[in-house]
Design a protein around this motif. Structure first.
Motif, PDB file in Angstrom:
ATOM      1  N   LYS A 279       3.271 -10.775 -12.842  1.00  0.00           N
ATOM      2  CA  LYS A 279       4.199 -11.373 -13.806  1.00  0.00           C
ATOM      3  C   LYS A 279       4.945 -12.559 -13.191  1.00  0.00           C
ATOM      4  N   ALA A 280       5.312 -12.450 -11.934  1.00  0.00           N
ATOM      5  CA  ALA A 280       5.972 -13.573 -11.265  1.00  0.00           C
ATOM      6  C   ALA A 280       5.046 -14.786 -11.205  1.00  0.00           C
ATOM      7  N   ALA A 281       3.771 -14.554 -10.884  1.00  0.00           N
ATOM      8  CA  ALA A 281       2.805 -15.652 -10.816  1.00  0.00           C
ATOM      9  C   ALA A 281       2.553 -16.255 -12.197  1.00  0.00           C
ATOM     10  N   LEU A 282       2.548 -15.423 -13.222  1.00  0.00           N
ATOM     11  CA  LEU A 282       2.361 -15.915 -14.585  1.00  0.00           C
ATOM     12  C   LEU A 282       3.527 -16.787 -15.030  1.00  0.00           C
ATOM     13  N   VAL A 283       4.750 -16.330 -14.744  1.00  0.00           N
ATOM     14  CA  VAL A 283       5.933 -17.119 -15.079  1.00  0.00           C
ATOM     15  C   VAL A 283       5.902 -18.459 -14.349  1.00  0.00           C
ATOM     16  N   GLU A 284       5.576 -18.434 -13.071  1.00  0.00           N
ATOM     17  CA  GLU A 284       5.503 -19.674 -12.283  1.00  0.00           C
ATOM     18  C   GLU A 284       4.499 -20.647 -12.892  1.00  0.00           C
ATOM     19  N   THR A 285       3.335 -20.139 -13.251  1.00  0.00           N
ATOM     20  CA  THR A 285       2.266 -20.999 -13.769  1.00  0.00           C
ATOM     21  C   THR A 285       2.641 -21.615 -15.106  1.00  0.00           C
ATOM     22  N   LEU A 286       3.159 -20.804 -16.028  1.00  0.00           N
ATOM     23  CA  LEU A 286       3.522 -21.332 -17.338  1.00  0.00           C
ATOM     24  C   LEU A 286       4.719 -22.270 -17.249  1.00  0.00           C
ATOM     25  N   ALA A 287       5.731 -21.903 -16.457  1.00  0.00           N
ATOM     26  CA  ALA A 287       6.933 -22.735 -16.361  1.00  0.00           C
ATOM     27  C   ALA A 287       6.608 -24.117 -15.806  1.00  0.00           C
ATOM     28  N   TYR A 288       5.755 -24.169 -14.786  1.00  0.00           N
ATOM     29  CA  TYR A 288       5.454 -25.464 -14.164  1.00  0.00           C
ATOM     30  C   TYR A 288       4.543 -26.305 -15.048  1.00  0.00           C
ATOM     31  N   ASN A 289       3.457 -25.712 -15.550  1.00  0.00           N
ATOM     32  CA  ASN A 289       2.493 -26.481 -16.327  1.00  0.00           C
ATOM     33  C   ASN A 289       2.977 -26.779 -17.743  1.00  0.00           C
ATOM     34  N   GLY A 290       3.928 -25.995 -18.218  1.00  0.00           N
ATOM     35  CA  GLY A 290       4.530 -26.278 -19.510  1.00  0.00           C
ATOM     36  C   GLY A 290       5.745 -27.173 -19.420  1.00  0.00           C
ATOM     37  N   GLY A 291       6.209 -27.441 -18.197  1.00  0.00           N
ATOM     38  CA  GLY A 291       7.435 -28.208 -18.004  1.00  0.00           C
ATOM     39  C   GLY A 291       7.198 -29.521 -17.291  1.00  0.00           C
ATOM     40  N   ILE A 292       7.934 -29.726 -16.187  1.00  0.00           N
ATOM     41  CA  ILE A 292       7.877 -31.034 -15.524  1.00  0.00           C
ATOM     42  C   ILE A 292       6.570 -31.252 -14.770  1.00  0.00           C
ATOM     43  N   GLY A 293       5.809 -30.181 -14.553  1.00  0.00           N
ATOM     44  CA  GLY A 293       4.510 -30.329 -13.917  1.00  0.00           C
ATOM     45  C   GLY A 293       3.381 -30.430 -14.916  1.00  0.00           C
ATOM     46  N   GLY A 294       3.719 -30.637 -16.198  1.00  0.00           N
ATOM     47  CA  GLY A 294       2.670 -30.675 -17.204  1.00  0.00           C
ATOM     48  C   GLY A 294       3.161 -31.212 -18.530  1.00  0.00           C
ATOM     49  N   MET A 295       3.255 -30.327 -19.527  1.00  0.00           N
ATOM     50  CA  MET A 295       3.404 -30.734 -20.922  1.00  0.00           C
ATOM     51  C   MET A 295       4.648 -31.581 -21.198  1.00  0.00           C
ATOM     52  N   VAL A 296       5.793 -31.170 -20.693  1.00  0.00           N
ATOM     53  CA  VAL A 296       7.019 -31.910 -21.000  1.00  0.00           C
ATOM     54  C   VAL A 296       6.982 -33.310 -20.393  1.00  0.00           C
ATOM     55  N   LEU A 297       6.505 -33.431 -19.163  1.00  0.00           N
ATOM     56  CA  LEU A 297       6.384 -34.765 -18.558  1.00  0.00           C
ATOM     57  C   LEU A 297       5.408 -35.624 -19.355  1.00  0.00           C
ATOM     58  N   GLY A 298       4.278 -35.042 -19.750  1.00  0.00           N
ATOM     59  CA  GLY A 298       3.311 -35.797 -20.549  1.00  0.00           C
ATOM     60  C   GLY A 298       3.903 -36.279 -21.857  1.00  0.00           C
ATOM     61  N   GLN A 299       4.677 -35.417 -22.511  1.00  0.00           N
ATOM     62  CA  GLN A 299       5.317 -35.811 -23.772  1.00  0.00           C
ATOM     63  C   GLN A 299       6.349 -36.906 -23.545  1.00  0.00           C
ATOM     64  N   ALA A 300       7.082 -36.828 -22.437  1.00  0.00           N
ATOM     65  CA  ALA A 300       8.067 -37.871 -22.123  1.00  0.00           C
ATOM     66  C   ALA A 300       7.377 -39.224 -21.941  1.00  0.00           C
ATOM     67  N   ILE A 301       6.252 -39.222 -21.226  1.00  0.00           N
ATOM     68  CA  ILE A 301       5.494 -40.463 -21.029  1.00  0.00           C
ATOM     69  C   ILE A 301       4.959 -40.966 -22.364  1.00  0.00           C
ATOM     70  N   ASP A 302       4.429 -40.065 -23.175  1.00  0.00           N
ATOM     71  CA  ASP A 302       3.857 -40.427 -24.466  1.00  0.00           C
ATOM     72  C   ASP A 302       4.905 -41.101 -25.354  1.00  0.00           C
ATOM     73  N   CYS A 303       6.085 -40.518 -25.414  1.00  0.00           N
ATOM     74  CA  CYS A 303       7.134 -41.070 -26.268  1.00  0.00           C
ATOM     75  C   CYS A 303       7.687 -42.388 -25.710  1.00  0.00           C
ATOM     76  N   HIS A 304       7.899 -42.435 -24.397  1.00  0.00           N
ATOM     77  CA  HIS A 304       8.520 -43.628 -23.797  1.00  0.00           C
ATOM     78  C   HIS A 304       7.634 -44.862 -23.930  1.00  0.00           C
TER      79      HIS A 304
END
Length: 282
Positions: free
Chosen positions: A126-151
């Motif tokens: 569960k710790a590894a799952l949280v780490e993976t989703l938090a990073y790839n869904g956040g600043i290491g993935g989706m959120v950063l991509g969306q920020a670049i897309d919008c900017h």
């Protein structure tokens, strides 16, 4: 997937209170359907290597779908894409209001991690799952991509930057879905990375196909607002429709070759899942 869909619909998030619409809004977009692509990837890996853990993986698969749905709700907001239609239904900010849509997205984001934390799995997993989703869904993935897309709307990026944008915005959460299945199945680090890298290719293919659909399909066919990418760094805007189709075909062939090297059990499950996506623009 019928069992997972039944599980999802039986466990829709609830927050009953004297708020007149929040509880209804919380589950509306999840209940509206969708391809369930990310949970299907996770469950394909679990099914191939640890089928006895399938039901224990359902909360994590639902967490992925919940997290993805939060991103769609926020993506559709007037401050981002200002879309009117999603999964064949009015977007949440149209059906209710913008404040409700923002807060429902926030709630689905956080509740996804609650589902992982309370899943019937080993605490290390569960710790590894949280780490993976938090990073790839956040600043290491989706959120950063969306920020670049919008900017960079209205600014033409280089082809390398376009790939970077879409790897982060779309590819990394898809890659994380496969890796999370590998974590649940206790696969070693090398196999987790192999599945993650494969998922990056699947994610880029998925995005190119999505851009082609946006340029060629009606809203009724797509079930969402289309023709909304004129100012965006989409593949069609950069490479044209035919060029995007050629890139998609080349990437589909690469995905097929990578898939051929997987174990038979996994290969069969992924082939069934990806069959409708590899050349869906043709």
């Amino acid at each position: 997937m019928q069992r997972f869909e039944a599980y999802l619909l039986a466990n829709l998030p609830k927050a009953p209170s004297f708020h007149p619409t929040f509880d209804e809004a919380l589950s509306a977009m999840l209940a509206a359907g969708g391809k369930r692509f990310r949970p299907r990837l996770l469950l394909a890996v679990v099914d191939a290597y640890a089928p006895l853990l399938r039901e224990g993986a359902y909360p994590v698969a639902m967490a992925l779908e919940m997290f993805h749905t939060y991103s769609l709700i926020h993506d559709d907001l007037p401050v981002m894409d200002d879309a009117d239609l999603r999964r064949g239904e009015p977007t949440l900010h149209r059906r209710f209001d913008e404040v409700t849509a923002v807060l429902v997205g926030d709630a689905l984001n956080t509740h996804a991690f609650y589902l992982i934390a309370t899943a019937p799995l080993h605490s290390d997993a569960k710790a590894a799952l949280v780490e993976t989703l938090a990073y790839n869904g956040g600043i290491g993935g989706m959120v950063l991509g969306q920020a670049i897309d919008c900017h960079f709307e209205g600014v033409k990026l280089t082809p390398e930057q376009v790939d970077f944008l879409h790897e982060y915005k779309t590819g990394r959460l898809i890659a994380a879905s496969l890796k999370m299945g590998a974590i649940i199945a206790s696969l070693d680090g090398a196999m987790q990375k192999r599945l993650y890298d494969f998922g990056l290719d699947v994610g880029l293919l998925f995005q190119i196909q999505d851009d082609i659909i946006d340029a060629t399909r009606s809203e009724a066919d797509a079930g969402k607002t289309t023709g909304n990418d004129e100012a965006k760094n989409s593949y069609v805007n950069h490479f044209g429709l035919e060029g995007s189709m050629e890139r998609a075909d080349a990437l589909a062939r690469k995905v097929e070759m990578e898939m051929a090297d997987f174990d038979e059990a996994l290969r069969e499950r992924l082939a069934i899942l990806l069959e409708g996506y590899l050349y869906r623009h043709r």
